[in-house]
Design a protein around this motif. Structure first.
Motif, short mmCIF file in Angstrom:
data_model
loop_
_atom_site.label_atom_id
_atom_site.label_comp_id
_atom_site.label_asym_id
_atom_site.label_seq_id
_atom_site.Cartn_x
_atom_site.Cartn_y
_atom_site.Cartn_z
N ASP A 73 26.24 37.39 43.17
CA ASP A 73 24.82 37.74 43.05
C ASP A 73 24.09 36.88 42.02
OD1 ASP A 73 26.19 39.10 41.00
OD2 ASP A 73 24.76 40.74 40.97
N LEU A 74 24.80 36.34 41.05
CA LEU A 74 24.18 35.42 40.10
C LEU A 74 23.78 34.13 40.81
CD1 LEU A 74 23.34 34.61 37.23
CD2 LEU A 74 25.68 33.79 36.88
N TYR A 75 24.65 33.61 41.65
CA TYR A 75 24.33 32.39 42.41
C TYR A 75 23.18 32.64 43.39
CZ TYR A 75 28.44 30.23 40.38
OH TYR A 75 29.35 29.72 39.49
N THR A 76 23.16 33.81 43.98
CA THR A 76 22.06 34.17 44.88
C THR A 76 20.74 34.20 44.12
OG1 THR A 76 23.55 35.45 46.27
CG2 THR A 76 21.19 35.94 46.47
N LEU A 77 20.74 34.83 42.95
CA LEU A 77 19.55 34.87 42.10
C LEU A 77 19.08 33.47 41.76
CD1 LEU A 77 17.50 36.27 40.15
CD2 LEU A 77 19.32 36.15 38.42
N LEU A 78 19.99 32.61 41.36
CA LEU A 78 19.62 31.25 40.98
C LEU A 78 19.07 30.45 42.16
CD1 LEU A 78 22.52 30.42 38.51
CD2 LEU A 78 20.11 30.86 37.95
N ARG A 79 19.71 30.56 43.32
CA ARG A 79 19.21 29.86 44.51
C ARG A 79 17.79 30.31 44.86
NH1 ARG A 79 24.49 30.16 46.17
NH2 ARG A 79 24.20 32.13 47.25
N GLN A 80 17.57 31.63 44.84
CA GLN A 80 16.25 32.17 45.18
C GLN A 80 15.21 31.74 44.15
OE1 GLN A 80 17.14 36.36 45.40
NE2 GLN A 80 17.68 36.26 47.57
N THR A 81 15.57 31.79 42.90
CA THR A 81 14.63 31.41 41.84
C THR A 81 14.28 29.93 41.92
OG1 THR A 81 15.48 33.14 40.38
CG2 THR A 81 14.26 31.34 39.34
N LEU A 82 15.29 29.09 42.05
CA LEU A 82 15.03 27.65 42.11
C LEU A 82 14.21 27.25 43.33
CD1 LEU A 82 18.52 26.34 40.95
CD2 LEU A 82 16.36 26.19 39.67
N ALA A 83 14.31 28.01 44.41
CA ALA A 83 13.61 27.68 45.66
C ALA A 83 12.16 28.16 45.68
CB ALA A 83 14.37 28.27 46.84
N SER A 84 11.77 29.01 44.77
CA SER A 84 10.44 29.62 44.82
C SER A 84 9.47 28.98 43.83
CB SER A 84 10.55 31.12 44.53
OG SER A 84 9.25 31.67 44.46
N PRO A 85 8.36 28.45 44.32
CA PRO A 85 7.37 27.87 43.40
C PRO A 85 6.64 28.93 42.57
CG PRO A 85 6.62 27.70 45.67
CD PRO A 85 8.00 28.26 45.72
N ASP A 86 6.83 30.20 42.89
CA ASP A 86 6.17 31.28 42.16
C ASP A 86 7.01 31.81 40.99
OD1 ASP A 86 4.02 31.20 43.96
OD2 ASP A 86 5.06 32.55 45.34
N THR A 87 8.13 31.19 40.72
CA THR A 87 9.00 31.65 39.65
C THR A 87 9.13 30.58 38.56
OG1 THR A 87 10.99 30.82 40.75
CG2 THR A 87 10.36 33.10 41.21
N GLN A 88 9.71 31.01 37.44
CA GLN A 88 9.94 30.09 36.33
C GLN A 88 11.40 30.15 35.91
OE1 GLN A 88 7.26 31.72 33.38
NE2 GLN A 88 5.77 30.10 33.78
N VAL A 89 11.92 29.00 35.57
CA VAL A 89 13.21 28.91 34.90
C VAL A 89 12.90 28.45 33.49
CG1 VAL A 89 15.44 27.74 34.80
CG2 VAL A 89 14.44 28.34 37.03
N THR A 90 13.23 29.28 32.53
CA THR A 90 12.97 28.95 31.13
C THR A 90 14.29 28.80 30.41
OG1 THR A 90 10.93 30.28 31.21
CG2 THR A 90 11.78 29.68 29.02
N PHE A 91 14.48 27.66 29.78
CA PHE A 91 15.65 27.42 28.94
C PHE A 91 15.22 27.61 27.49
CE2 PHE A 91 16.41 24.47 32.58
CZ PHE A 91 17.54 25.10 33.08
N CYS A 92 16.00 28.37 26.73
CA CYS A 92 15.64 28.54 25.32
C CYS A 92 16.90 28.61 24.47
CB CYS A 92 14.78 29.78 25.12
SG CYS A 92 15.63 31.35 25.28
N GLY A 93 16.71 28.38 23.20
CA GLY A 93 17.79 28.47 22.23
C GLY A 93 17.22 28.25 20.85
#
Length: 172
Positions: free
Chosen positions: A30-50
């Motif tokens: 389900d983590l891979y499913t979430l990532l595939r769906q997120t990366l494919a959608s222009p309406d979402t954001q991937v935020t990297f932080c540290g």
């Protein structure tokens, strides 16, 4: 004594990197499913932080991941998010927040996770950390997934060699 830790942590990197594939294989589907769906959608954001050196991981990843994603991809240091979380997240935000944390105990990393969870309940959290005892590894938030690196990557030196490189290669 500190130099001994640095030398050991540099030397162990290859062994740590060889463990990455098995770490990836252990992640739930389900983590891979979430990532595939997120990366494919222009309406979402991937935020990297540290915090500190961990924020450089996101700065390296943002351009590479941005090339393959339809989602908006950004890297924001936790210190920026903590000071003004509303600039980066709101109740309409959706996507994934990757938090990189060697110890998983820095106050700004923990506070960032809490503030984003409050402001943006539709943002999933992925904590990539090296310390199984750290706060980022022990979170009870159902929206959070922890990707734990090999324990020896919880570097003792200030340099953060094997923690930095293993978290980076794991996520890339």
């Amino acid at each position: 004594d500190g130099a001994t830790h640095v030398v050991r942590e540099i030397a162990q990197q290859g062994d740590c990197w060889r463990e990455i594939q098995s770490l990836l294989d252990e992640q739930p589907q389900d983590l891979y499913t979430l990532l595939r769906q997120t990366l494919a959608s222009p309406d979402t954001q991937v935020t990297f932080c540290g915090a500190g050196t961990s924020s450089y991981i996101g700065q390296i990843l943002v351009n590479e991941i941005g090339k393959i994603a339809s989602a908006q991809v950004r890297s924001v240091p936790t210190t920026d998010i903590v000071s003004r979380p509303d600039v980066y997240f709101n109740s309409n935000s959706s996507g994934v927040l990757f938090s990189f944390a060697r110890s998983g105990n820095s106050p700004e990393s923990v506070d960032t996770a809490e503030k984003v969870a409050q402001l943006a309940p539709n943002v999933a959290h992925i904590n990539v950390t090296c310390n199984p005892e750290g706060a980022m590894a022990r979170t009870n938030n159902p929206q959070t997934h922890c990707c734990l690196m090999p324990e020896r990557t919880h570097d003792r030196s200030f340099v953060m060699t094997s923690s930095f490189s293993t978290m980076l290669l794991f996520t890339h």
